[in-house]
Write a protein that holds these residues in place. Sequence first.
Motif, mmCIF file in Angstrom:
data_model
loop_
_atom_site.group_PDB
_atom_site.id
_atom_site.type_symbol
_atom_site.label_atom_id
_atom_site.label_comp_id
_atom_site.label_asym_id
_atom_site.label_seq_id
_atom_site.Cartn_x
_atom_site.Cartn_y
_atom_site.Cartn_z
ATOM 1 N N ASN A 65 32.395 35.933 36.862
ATOM 2 C CA ASN A 65 32.987 36.547 35.487
ATOM 3 C C ASN A 65 34.324 37.555 35.969
ATOM 4 O O ASN A 65 35.050 37.864 35.177
ATOM 5 C CB ASN A 65 31.962 37.428 34.944
ATOM 6 N N LYS A 66 34.165 38.406 37.262
ATOM 7 C CA LYS A 66 35.112 39.258 37.789
ATOM 8 C C LYS A 66 36.528 38.469 37.630
ATOM 9 O O LYS A 66 37.386 39.078 37.405
ATOM 10 C CB LYS A 66 34.477 39.872 38.686
ATOM 11 N N LEU A 67 36.297 37.299 38.539
ATOM 12 C CA LEU A 67 37.612 36.521 38.491
ATOM 13 C C LEU A 67 38.042 35.895 37.447
ATOM 14 O O LEU A 67 39.160 35.736 37.147
ATOM 15 C CB LEU A 67 37.534 35.501 39.630
ATOM 16 N N TYR A 68 37.002 35.395 36.561
ATOM 17 C CA TYR A 68 37.352 34.727 35.259
ATOM 18 C C TYR A 68 38.124 35.504 34.255
ATOM 19 O O TYR A 68 38.939 35.326 33.645
ATOM 20 C CB TYR A 68 36.020 34.074 34.754
ATOM 21 N N THR A 69 37.729 36.968 34.215
ATOM 22 C CA THR A 69 38.263 37.814 33.322
ATOM 23 C C THR A 69 39.482 38.537 33.806
ATOM 24 O O THR A 69 40.364 39.207 33.298
ATOM 25 C CB THR A 69 37.115 38.757 32.770
ATOM 26 N N ALA A 70 39.517 38.446 35.288
ATOM 27 C CA ALA A 70 40.788 39.172 35.838
ATOM 28 C C ALA A 70 41.898 38.727 35.195
ATOM 29 O O ALA A 70 42.307 37.636 34.664
ATOM 30 C CB ALA A 70 40.913 39.004 37.046
ATOM 31 N N LYS A 71 42.925 39.846 35.204
ATOM 32 C CA LYS A 71 44.472 39.864 34.413
ATOM 33 C C LYS A 71 45.597 39.830 35.440
ATOM 34 O O LYS A 71 45.874 40.880 35.753
ATOM 35 C CB LYS A 71 44.433 40.655 33.501
ATOM 36 N N GLY A 72 45.872 38.720 35.977
ATOM 37 C CA GLY A 72 47.021 38.538 36.985
ATOM 38 C C GLY A 72 46.244 38.805 38.415
ATOM 39 O O GLY A 72 46.861 39.801 38.815
ATOM 40 N N ILE A 73 46.102 37.681 38.991
ATOM 41 C CA ILE A 73 45.814 37.884 40.488
ATOM 42 C C ILE A 73 46.090 36.893 41.289
ATOM 43 O O ILE A 73 46.522 35.893 40.659
ATOM 44 C CB ILE A 73 44.144 38.068 40.801
ATOM 45 N N THR A 74 46.272 37.076 42.571
ATOM 46 C CA THR A 74 46.597 35.813 43.404
ATOM 47 C C THR A 74 45.338 35.624 44.364
ATOM 48 O O THR A 74 45.045 36.528 44.853
ATOM 49 C CB THR A 74 47.802 36.273 44.393
ATOM 50 N N ILE A 75 44.988 34.306 44.551
ATOM 51 C CA ILE A 75 43.609 34.122 45.336
ATOM 52 C C ILE A 75 44.168 33.164 46.567
ATOM 53 O O ILE A 75 44.790 32.144 46.234
ATOM 54 C CB ILE A 75 42.735 33.423 44.431
ATOM 55 N N PHE A 76 44.193 33.806 47.841
ATOM 56 C CA PHE A 76 43.917 32.741 48.824
ATOM 57 C C PHE A 76 42.695 31.750 48.946
ATOM 58 O O PHE A 76 41.579 32.799 49.373
ATOM 59 C CB PHE A 76 44.475 33.577 50.151
ATOM 60 N N THR B 5 36.591 38.835 48.310
ATOM 61 C CA THR B 5 37.522 39.567 47.701
ATOM 62 C C THR B 5 38.536 40.134 48.612
ATOM 63 O O THR B 5 39.533 40.575 48.260
ATOM 64 C CB THR B 5 36.889 41.071 47.106
ATOM 65 N N TYR B 6 38.300 39.824 49.879
ATOM 66 C CA TYR B 6 39.432 39.808 50.756
ATOM 67 C C TYR B 6 40.460 38.918 50.665
ATOM 68 O O TYR B 6 41.673 39.138 51.260
ATOM 69 C CB TYR B 6 39.048 39.923 52.172
ATOM 70 N N HIS B 7 40.076 37.955 49.995
ATOM 71 C CA HIS B 7 41.065 36.757 49.646
ATOM 72 C C HIS B 7 41.869 37.047 48.313
ATOM 73 O O HIS B 7 42.652 36.057 48.091
ATOM 74 C CB HIS B 7 40.390 35.315 49.598
ATOM 75 N N VAL B 8 41.671 38.210 47.681
ATOM 76 C CA VAL B 8 42.308 38.144 46.630
ATOM 77 C C VAL B 8 43.240 39.340 46.417
ATOM 78 O O VAL B 8 42.881 40.602 46.923
ATOM 79 C CB VAL B 8 41.207 38.731 45.347
ATOM 80 N N VAL B 9 44.524 39.327 45.774
ATOM 81 C CA VAL B 9 45.412 40.415 45.677
ATOM 82 C C VAL B 9 45.767 40.551 44.068
ATOM 83 O O VAL B 9 45.726 39.546 43.635
ATOM 84 C CB VAL B 9 46.676 40.456 46.614
ATOM 85 N N GLU B 10 46.298 41.721 43.962
ATOM 86 C CA GLU B 10 46.646 42.262 42.349
ATOM 87 C C GLU B 10 47.983 41.334 42.128
ATOM 88 O O GLU B 10 48.813 41.320 42.866
ATOM 89 C CB GLU B 10 46.713 43.468 42.051
ATOM 90 N N LYS C 145 47.572 44.811 49.371
ATOM 91 C CA LYS C 145 46.151 45.467 49.308
ATOM 92 C C LYS C 145 45.310 44.243 48.571
ATOM 93 O O LYS C 145 45.623 43.918 47.736
ATOM 94 C CB LYS C 145 46.218 46.594 48.897
ATOM 95 N N THR C 146 44.186 44.202 49.264
ATOM 96 C CA THR C 146 43.073 42.973 48.671
ATOM 97 C C THR C 146 41.942 43.911 47.877
ATOM 98 O O THR C 146 41.880 44.912 47.811
ATOM 99 C CB THR C 146 42.399 42.496 49.740
ATOM 100 N N LYS D 144 45.629 30.243 34.370
ATOM 101 C CA LYS D 144 45.817 30.725 33.252
ATOM 102 C C LYS D 144 46.149 32.207 33.608
ATOM 103 O O LYS D 144 46.825 33.112 33.210
ATOM 104 C CB LYS D 144 45.037 30.735 32.204
ATOM 105 N N ASN D 145 45.219 32.872 34.427
ATOM 106 C CA ASN D 145 44.978 34.215 34.719
ATOM 107 C C ASN D 145 45.291 34.466 36.342
ATOM 108 O O ASN D 145 45.352 35.573 36.810
ATOM 109 C CB ASN D 145 43.795 34.737 34.436
ATOM 110 N N ALA D 146 45.580 33.251 37.027
ATOM 111 C CA ALA D 146 45.797 33.755 38.419
ATOM 112 C C ALA D 146 47.079 32.769 39.203
ATOM 113 O O ALA D 146 47.171 31.674 38.607
ATOM 114 C CB ALA D 146 44.475 33.632 39.208
ATOM 115 N N THR D 147 47.236 33.026 40.481
ATOM 116 C CA THR D 147 48.146 32.073 41.239
ATOM 117 C C THR D 147 47.184 31.698 42.531
ATOM 118 O O THR D 147 46.672 32.813 43.161
ATOM 119 C CB THR D 147 49.540 32.590 41.601
#
Length: 209
Positions: free
Chosen positions: A101-112, A142-147, A161-162, A193-196
């Motif tokens: 849910n946290k990643l699904y609803t996030a607005k604009g993030i980048t995931i490695f 969450t160490y793989h996710v940046v804003e 910053k992750t 839709k909400n991430a790269t």
Amino acid sequence: MKKELLVSGLSALMVSALPVAAGAATHSAPTPTPSASSPGHTSSPSAGVSGKPVGPGCSALPATGKGSLGNAARERVTTAVAENPELSTLSTAIKDAGLTNKLYTAKGITIFAPSNAAFDQLPPGTLKKLMANKPELAKVLTYHVVEGKKSPSQLVGAPLKTMQGGQITVKGSGQDFIVSGRAKVVCGDIATKNATVYIIDKVLLPHSK
């Protein structure tokens, strides 16, 4: 004589009526032109922030359907990850860590996003232990996710910053990028839709404090 005058008059009337008829024919209803909302108009989904994906492994992605760039662009990131056969381990880890849910609803993030092969490279037993330890698994993921939805050029330079609180660095250019000095980008700048998303070939582990 009268008959000749009558015929001559009728001929003149017929000739004078021809331009009127021709004018009426040229004023028919205009043909409608296609618009952006017409069924024939289509637009290509963006492959990413920069417009096309980067990395040596992008050609291996499906051209259509699940796992393709077009399909990912229409989905939120957790759905896009779940539908990519190369990211099935990551998808399961996201669910087990309670991050869906946290990643699904996030607005604009980048995931490695570590590929299945990346998880397979972990020391024996490491993945099993991580999956059984929800807080530690969430910390690693969450160490793989940046804003922000980052393009390749926006990744390079200052440390990022992750979501976990630590920092990662990215170096490279063109089709070759290295994350934190060890993980190669297999295919990146994949838009959802909400991430790269940047698929990487190794799992990043946060530094112990």
